[in-house]
Design a protein around this motif. Structure first.
Motif, mmCIF file in Angstrom:
data_model
loop_
_atom_site.group_PDB
_atom_site.id
_atom_site.type_symbol
_atom_site.label_atom_id
_atom_site.label_comp_id
_atom_site.label_asym_id
_atom_site.label_seq_id
_atom_site.Cartn_x
_atom_site.Cartn_y
_atom_site.Cartn_z
ATOM 1 N N LYS A 1 -16.487 -19.380 30.883
ATOM 2 C CA LYS A 1 -15.737 -18.190 30.478
ATOM 3 C C LYS A 1 -16.608 -16.937 30.470
ATOM 4 N N SER A 2 -17.838 -17.044 30.017
ATOM 5 C CA SER A 2 -18.697 -15.863 29.926
ATOM 6 C C SER A 2 -19.028 -15.312 31.308
ATOM 7 N N ALA A 3 -19.165 -16.198 32.278
ATOM 8 C CA ALA A 3 -19.470 -15.767 33.645
ATOM 9 C C ALA A 3 -18.212 -15.473 34.441
ATOM 10 N N LYS A 4 -17.061 -15.788 33.885
ATOM 11 C CA LYS A 4 -15.775 -15.641 34.562
ATOM 12 C C LYS A 4 -15.786 -16.381 35.900
ATOM 13 N N GLN A 5 -16.208 -17.634 35.829
ATOM 14 C CA GLN A 5 -16.260 -18.463 37.027
ATOM 15 C C GLN A 5 -15.726 -19.851 36.701
ATOM 16 N N PHE A 6 -15.134 -20.481 37.697
ATOM 17 C CA PHE A 6 -14.713 -21.862 37.539
ATOM 18 C C PHE A 6 -14.812 -22.568 38.884
ATOM 19 N N SER A 7 -14.963 -23.873 38.823
ATOM 20 C CA SER A 7 -15.192 -24.607 40.069
ATOM 21 C C SER A 7 -14.492 -25.955 40.038
ATOM 22 N N CYS B 1 -14.796 -20.442 42.284
ATOM 23 C CA CYS B 1 -13.924 -19.274 42.150
ATOM 24 C C CYS B 1 -14.448 -18.361 41.054
ATOM 25 N N ALA B 2 -14.184 -17.065 41.217
ATOM 26 C CA ALA B 2 -14.594 -16.072 40.237
ATOM 27 C C ALA B 2 -13.470 -15.068 40.034
ATOM 28 N N TYR B 3 -13.399 -14.525 38.829
ATOM 29 C CA TYR B 3 -12.336 -13.572 38.531
ATOM 30 C C TYR B 3 -12.890 -12.453 37.667
ATOM 31 N N GLU B 4 -12.126 -11.345 37.594
ATOM 32 C CA GLU B 4 -12.539 -10.200 36.780
ATOM 33 C C GLU B 4 -11.628 -9.981 35.576
ATOM 34 N N ASN B 5 -10.358 -10.289 35.753
ATOM 35 C CA ASN B 5 -9.363 -9.947 34.734
ATOM 36 C C ASN B 5 -9.409 -10.928 33.563
ATOM 37 N N THR B 6 -9.825 -10.460 32.401
ATOM 38 C CA THR B 6 -9.922 -11.351 31.242
ATOM 39 C C THR B 6 -8.553 -11.698 30.671
ATOM 40 N N ALA B 7 -7.495 -11.092 31.204
ATOM 41 C CA ALA B 7 -6.140 -11.423 30.760
ATOM 42 C C ALA B 7 -5.636 -12.734 31.377
ATOM 43 N N PHE B 8 -6.322 -13.227 32.393
ATOM 44 C CA PHE B 8 -5.940 -14.520 32.956
ATOM 45 C C PHE B 8 -6.084 -15.580 31.863
ATOM 46 N N ASP B 9 -5.067 -16.443 31.713
ATOM 47 C CA ASP B 9 -5.199 -17.403 30.617
ATOM 48 C C ASP B 9 -4.875 -18.835 31.003
ATOM 49 N N TYR B 10 -4.797 -19.117 32.289
ATOM 50 C CA TYR B 10 -4.604 -20.494 32.723
ATOM 51 C C TYR B 10 -5.027 -20.575 34.176
ATOM 52 N N PHE B 11 -5.716 -21.663 34.527
ATOM 53 C CA PHE B 11 -6.342 -21.708 35.853
ATOM 54 C C PHE B 11 -6.017 -23.031 36.537
ATOM 55 N N PRO B 12 -4.992 -23.029 37.392
ATOM 56 C CA PRO B 12 -4.643 -24.250 38.141
ATOM 57 C C PRO B 12 -5.332 -24.304 39.500
ATOM 58 N N TRP B 13 -5.478 -25.494 40.008
ATOM 59 C CA TRP B 13 -5.933 -25.735 41.377
ATOM 60 C C TRP B 13 -4.797 -26.425 42.136
#
Lengths: 114, 114
Positions: free
Chosen positions: A68-74, A23-35
């Motif tokens: 965080k720097s790439a704004k990606q999580f997996s 997953c990838a995102y643009e908004n740096t205001a996102f502050d928690y990432f659930p699956w």
């Protein structure tokens, strides 16, 4: 800016293999990432979640990696089992106008072949 | 699921009719949400409510209405103005207060327009 982009749309993995969903995102205001994990005809259920100040979180066979720097999580599912066959959604929590909102990726349909 | 009851599970509607989907929770959560799920499009936010007697539009509120007269209940009405109402509808709740709170989902209601 509010989007979370998820890939692949569908994934087939052999039993015992590693399933990887990105997953990838643009908004740096996102502050928690659930699956979330969803079985057919059911509501999504929380699987695992991570905060952006942590690079990795592991719970059993499930691991979230966060860049965080790439704004990606997996999501990595180790030793994938047929019972893991489900649709997986990544998500991001943002606070807007004093309210918490969850933004979802498009979902990945995972099939584990026995 | 997990203290959230959605009813009915399946609903059929003729074009031009309004229908109301019920969502009741006993989790004592402050926030309640309605999401719509369509194949390949993830979950999209319809309405949300942080406290009783207050609610806000989400990303796809047109053709829908809600009320929040009690903390435990957040019914969704799909009106005849909703052009494509056939979908899977999910109700969710979250604790209020500071910090990110993940959502807990109900089992969903599937609406089919005949």
């Amino acid at each position: 800016q509010q989007q979370v982009k998820q890939s692949p749309q569908s994934l087939i993995v052999q039993k015992g293999g590693i399933s990887i969903i990105n997953c990838a995102y643009e908004n740096t205001a996102f502050d928690y990432f659930p699956w979330y994990q969803q079985f057919p005809g059911k509501g999504p259920a929380l699987l695992i979640a991570i905060r952006p100040d942590v690079s990795e979180k592991k719970e059993g066979r499930f691991t979230i990696s966060f860049n965080k720097s790439a704004k990606q999580f997996s999501l990595h599912i180790m030793d994938s089992q047929p019972g893991d066959s489900a649709t997986y959604f990544c998500a991001a929590i943002v606070f807007s106008q004093g309210a918490q909102k969850l933004v979802f990726g498009q979902g990945t349909r995972l099939t584990i072949n026995p | 699921d997990g203290g959230i009851t959605q009813s009915p599970k399946y609903l059929f509607r003729k074009e031009g009719q309004n229908v109301t989907l019920s969502c009741e929770q006993n989790l004592n959560h402050d926030a309640m949400y309605w999401y719509r799920q369509d194949p390949g499009q993830g979950l999209r936010l319809i309405y949300y409510s942080q406290i009783v007697n207050d609610f806000q539009k989400g990303d796809i509120a047109e053709g829908y209405s809600v009320s929040r007269e009690k903390k435990e209940s957040f019914p969704l009405t799909v009106t005849s103005a909703q052009k494509n109402p056939t979908a899977f509808y999910l109700c969710a709740t979250a604790r209020g207060g500071a910090g990110a709170n993940v959502l807990t989902f109900g089992a969903g209601s599937r609406l089919t327009v005949l």
